[in-house]
Motif scaffolding. Sequence first.
Motif: not given
Length: 354
Positions: A95-98, A125-136
């Motif tokens: 996920v790309l995060l602005d 649950d999404f922010w704390q437990n989901r398995d994803f990577t963040i592109d800032l």
Amino acid sequence: MASNDVYWFRIGEDLTISFNEPDFIDFNWNDYTAYDLGEQMSLRARNVSFEKDGQKDFRSEAEIPTQFIHSKGDAIALSPRGWRPLAFIPNGASVLLDKNAFSTVKNHIDANGNPQDRSIKVVVDFWQNRDFTIDLKPILMEGNNRHNKQLPTYEEMSAELNIFEAKLRQRLPKIKVTNTPESIRRLHEASARFFHGFDAILEFIERVYEKLEEGVKFTKNLAGFKVILALAKDANVLNHHLVFAAVVFKAVSAERNNPIYKLLKFNQPNFIQQGHSFNGTLDIFSLILFLSEIRNRQGNTHFITADKDLIYLWNDMVDFMIVDDQPGVLSIDMNYFLPGLSDDDIAELVTLMS
């Protein structure tokens, strides 16, 4: 790579509905309007299973009346086919995060990493437990960050990213961030090419705004586009930057307050004094830049934002995006900017824009 997530919904006491994540049909623009107002909408999916009182049924496609609980102003995930609430981002996603999406994190999770009093369970649950990577990287292209209207140096970009990552990790200590020095360098190089000639784009857009204030109407045809193109060339807008002639034409020739019109902030007073031309232009550049990245990445990639103007523009143009075989290259069907043109007009337009 397709997700192996399965979405389950219990309706009432005895009806269970389920489908695989790849079969979820992303929401469209009208859906977003209903979602934003808290109204009922339809969740659409393919290959849907229904189970009630031990009896199973299967439908190749189904619409399920839905009303989502969400906090006003929360971020959503933009996808190549529309958008979806955060809870529908699958495991393994990138996920790309602005920057404004960080407000959604703060709305639901406190500075110690705990759920806020009025948080929504599926968002936490999404922010704390989901398995994803963040592109800032998107935060580095926020128009409001560039007060001097200059491209930051590579070192300034890196420092800014580190500050934001530290703030995010305070609330989300387990997050995985994908940014590397090389990815920041590539962003800086692409941005440097864009900023070379940026002043000419701003001058052009401000000239168009002045025409609007004078009451000039731009006709929605090739002749009207030529007027806009002449203003761009008079301001010395050159080469690939001429796409902004098409972007601005779409804004001023379509219905008032259309998505591009609002993103450019043509509907705001003191346009030039407030620097709206800079913020709007940089937002459009960053949207196209990261939209290209999403369309060309392998696997599940989404752009998380709470910026309504970006959301509306994305939903407005998503059907006109074209990806060719070159990684990172995105084209936009010119019918998006000039709908209804004849083949001869389109051929002339291509010649003009080349």
